[in-house]
Design a protein around this motif. Structure first.
Motif, PDB file in Angstrom:
ATOM      1  N   PRO A  41       0.613  -1.172   0.158  1.00 52.30           N
ATOM      2  CA  PRO A  41       0.027  -0.062   0.030  1.00 52.30           C
ATOM      3  C   PRO A  41       0.859   1.066  -0.066  1.00 52.30           C
ATOM      4  N   ALA A  42       1.819   1.405   0.667  1.00 54.00           N
ATOM      5  CA  ALA A  42       2.635   2.611   1.002  1.00 54.00           C
ATOM      6  C   ALA A  42       3.415   2.987  -0.290  1.00 54.00           C
ATOM      7  N   ARG A  43       3.879   1.788  -0.954  1.00 56.99           N
ATOM      8  CA  ARG A  43       4.447   1.888  -2.396  1.00 56.99           C
ATOM      9  C   ARG A  43       3.721   2.517  -3.673  1.00 56.99           C
ATOM     10  N   LEU A  44       2.337   1.979  -3.526  1.00 59.71           N
ATOM     11  CA  LEU A  44       1.212   2.413  -4.423  1.00 59.71           C
ATOM     12  C   LEU A  44       0.773   3.744  -3.983  1.00 59.71           C
ATOM     13  N   LEU A  45       0.704   4.194  -2.806  1.00 57.99           N
ATOM     14  CA  LEU A  45       0.387   5.682  -2.370  1.00 57.99           C
ATOM     15  C   LEU A  45       1.476   6.573  -2.908  1.00 57.99           C
ATOM     16  N   THR A  46       2.550   6.164  -2.767  1.00 59.67           N
ATOM     17  CA  THR A  46       3.727   6.899  -3.259  1.00 59.67           C
ATOM     18  C   THR A  46       3.860   7.345  -4.799  1.00 59.67           C
ATOM     19  N   ALA A  47       3.485   6.007  -5.699  1.00 56.18           N
ATOM     20  CA  ALA A  47       3.555   6.183  -7.084  1.00 56.18           C
ATOM     21  C   ALA A  47       2.414   7.104  -7.390  1.00 56.18           C
ATOM     22  N   LEU A  48       1.202   6.978  -6.735  1.00 56.79           N
ATOM     23  CA  LEU A  48       0.031   7.804  -6.975  1.00 56.79           C
ATOM     24  C   LEU A  48       0.209   9.217  -6.569  1.00 56.79           C
ATOM     25  N   GLY A  49       1.177   9.369  -5.451  1.00 57.70           N
ATOM     26  CA  GLY A  49       1.070  10.944  -5.169  1.00 57.70           C
ATOM     27  C   GLY A  49       2.165  11.544  -6.271  1.00 57.70           C
ATOM     28  N   PHE A  50       3.024  10.961  -6.713  1.00 58.17           N
ATOM     29  CA  PHE A  50       4.036  11.231  -7.855  1.00 58.17           C
ATOM     30  C   PHE A  50       3.217  11.612  -9.070  1.00 58.17           C
ATOM     31  N   ALA A  51       2.244  10.603  -9.429  1.00 55.34           N
ATOM     32  CA  ALA A  51       1.479  10.684 -10.735  1.00 55.34           C
ATOM     33  C   ALA A  51       0.629  12.067 -10.483  1.00 55.34           C
ATOM     34  N   SER A  52       0.010  12.249  -9.493  1.00 52.70           N
ATOM     35  CA  SER A  52      -0.929  13.356  -9.151  1.00 52.70           C
ATOM     36  C   SER A  52      -0.305  14.673  -9.361  1.00 52.70           C
ATOM     37  N   MET A  53       1.062  14.819  -8.758  1.00 51.68           N
ATOM     38  CA  MET A  53       1.770  15.914  -9.057  1.00 51.68           C
ATOM     39  C   MET A  53       2.171  16.107 -10.647  1.00 51.68           C
ATOM     40  N   ALA A  54       2.626  15.087 -11.145  1.00 49.91           N
ATOM     41  CA  ALA A  54       2.780  15.158 -12.569  1.00 49.91           C
ATOM     42  C   ALA A  54       1.559  15.486 -13.460  1.00 49.91           C
ATOM     43  N   LEU A  55       0.490  14.912 -13.001  1.00 50.08           N
ATOM     44  CA  LEU A  55      -0.821  15.501 -14.018  1.00 50.08           C
ATOM     45  C   LEU A  55      -1.023  16.871 -13.757  1.00 50.08           C
ATOM     46  N   ILE A  56      -0.909  17.324 -12.479  1.00 49.67           N
ATOM     47  CA  ILE A  56      -1.153  18.717 -12.312  1.00 49.67           C
ATOM     48  C   ILE A  56      -0.174  19.744 -13.342  1.00 49.67           C
ATOM     49  N   PHE A  57       1.114  19.337 -13.110  1.00 47.56           N
ATOM     50  CA  PHE A  57       2.090  19.884 -13.763  1.00 47.56           C
ATOM     51  C   PHE A  57       1.867  19.915 -15.318  1.00 47.56           C
ATOM     52  N   CYS A  58       1.266  18.900 -15.786  1.00 43.50           N
ATOM     53  CA  CYS A  58       1.091  18.774 -17.112  1.00 43.50           C
ATOM     54  C   CYS A  58      -0.109  19.765 -17.703  1.00 43.50           C
ATOM     55  N   SER A  59      -1.126  19.524 -16.934  1.00 44.41           N
ATOM     56  CA  SER A  59      -2.358  20.301 -17.065  1.00 44.41           C
ATOM     57  C   SER A  59      -1.898  21.750 -17.179  1.00 44.41           C
TER      58      SER A  59
END
Length: 410
Positions: free
Chosen positions: A294-312
């Motif tokens: 779970p912690a590893r998935l949460l970390t990956a999703l956190g990075f993905a969320s930041m990347a998506l906002i930056f991209c948008s």
């Protein structure tokens, strides 16, 4: 949509012969659908009130502020109320209070007063909090213990259906007539919601539900919850998660309308994909979590969320809006992961910790208002830095903050 966590409960012996819980589970599924539907219909009310009352972004975000602030105020008192009146009575009262709040949209519309609408939403939110505190334990005990998690996931999935359909309903019945009507456009839909809630209250009242008692079988000595490092970090993590989820959903309609230069009504239909992404993400996440920490998935999703906002924020057109909409998939399992990691190893302190975590849902009030303020005084790029910071903290929690290093000393 955030869900209030539950404590441990057992079924009383007098209900031990009840073997079929399908009618009750269906009722709870309807309950979660309505909770998700009503909560996410607020995302439609924000652009509606902004235009109908000529409000600033921060003023229109008071819809979410008052609604989610109620979780911070009422979560612990609601638990005491349910403990006193019982879970079935708590659910019935929750539906009735929410029904009353929806009915209050009529006088608010007739008087055309924004703050009366906010008062009505506050009443609805009280009912929503009471409903979740009362209903959650039933899901865990209605059937074999080994399938409790799958039942909870299924019921929450039904709630996600409600969050997905709410923007479509709002586009058709609230934002659709926005050009031709004022606040009167909302009182008919909410009167209908009020009637539905009242009918559900009657149906739940007539159901025979099992009696629950608290399970005090913990052997570990209870300590102050905040003596645990990972819980302290988890409370802030949950605050950030709900804040980010709600603030993005709150202003997504206006963001899309400004980015694509379309009407709020057209833009609001895209919001259904944001909440639909949460539904899909929960289904996928339930499978992925069987093999990924779970912690590893949460970390990956956190990075993905930041990347998506930056991209948008650094693109335009449909690339920009679909990048922001994709945050729904990332949000899907964050609440469950943060909560489970926060209470891990707390033993008898788990129930008290749940109360602190429940109040953190007020992040939806604080962060959404803060983002509205930033939009008013700066621009979309600056405003979305706030949820970006929230996701950065969530990423930290997934990397290091979740580690259960106990700071308590005897």
């Amino acid at each position: 949509m955030a869900n209030i966590p539950v404590s441990e409960f057992t079924q009383s012996s007098e209900d031990s012969q009840v073997t079929s819980y399908k009618p009750t589970l269906v009722s709870l599924a309807v309950l979660y659908f309505m909770i998700g539907f009503i909560t996410c219909l607020n995302d439609t009310l924000v652009p509606f009130f902004k235009k109908g009352f000529d409000l600033s972004y921060s003023q229109s975000s008071l819809v979410q502020f008052y609604f989610f602030l109620t979780y911070g105020i009422m979560s612990i008192p609601a638990g005491k109320i349910v403990e006193k009146v019982g879970y079935k009575s708590g659910m019935v009262r929750g539906f009735m209070i929410a029904s009353l709040g929806a009915a209050l949209f009529l006088p608010a519309a007739l008087l055309h007063e924004y703050y009366l609408f906010l008062g009505a939403l506050f009443v609805i939110a009280i009912g929503m909090v009471l409903l979740q505190v009362a209903a959650n334990p039933y899901i865990t005990i209605l059937g074999p213990a080994k399938t409790a998690s799958s039942r909870l996931t299924l019921i929450q999935g039904v709630g996600s259906i409600g969050t997905t359909t709410a923007p479509l309903f709002g586009s058709a019945f609230i934002l659709g007539p926005l050009e031709h009507a004022s606040s009167e456009a909302v009182h008919y839909p909410y009167l209908g919601i009020s009637l539905v809630l009242l009918l559900i209250a009657v149906a739940v009242w007539k159901l025979k539900l099992p009696t629950l008692t608290a399970n005090h079988s913990h052997t570990k000595e209870a300590r102050g919850p905040f003596t645990y490092r990972h819980l302290r970090y988890g409370v802030l993590g949950l605050f950030c998660y709900v804040g980010a989820e709600v603030s993005v959903g709150t202003f997504l309609t206006n963001y899309i309308a400004d980015t694509l230069q379309i009407s709020e009504n057209e833009a609001n239909t895209f919001v259904a994909f944001y909440w639909g992404g949460m539904l899909a993400g929960r289904l996928i996440g339930s499978v992925v979590l069987k093999s990924v920490a779970p912690a590893r998935l949460l970390t990956a999703l956190g990075f993905a969320s930041m990347a998506l906002i930056f991209c948008s924020l650094n693109t335009n057109g449909y690339v920009a809006i679909w990048s922001m909409i994709a945050l729904g998939v990332c949000n899907s399992v964050m609440f469950a992961i943060i909560f489970s990691l926060s209470v891990k190893g707390l033993g008898a302190a788990t129930s008290q910790a749940s109360g602190y975590l429940s109040t953190a849902i007020a992040g939806g009030a604080i962060v959404s208002y803060g983002q509205g303020y930033l939009i008013d005084h700066y621009n979309w790029s600056i405003a979305f830095v706030l949820p970006l910071i929230c996701y950065a903290y969530i990423t930290f929690f997934g990397m290091k903050g979740y580690k259960p290093e106990q700071t308590y000393t005897a």
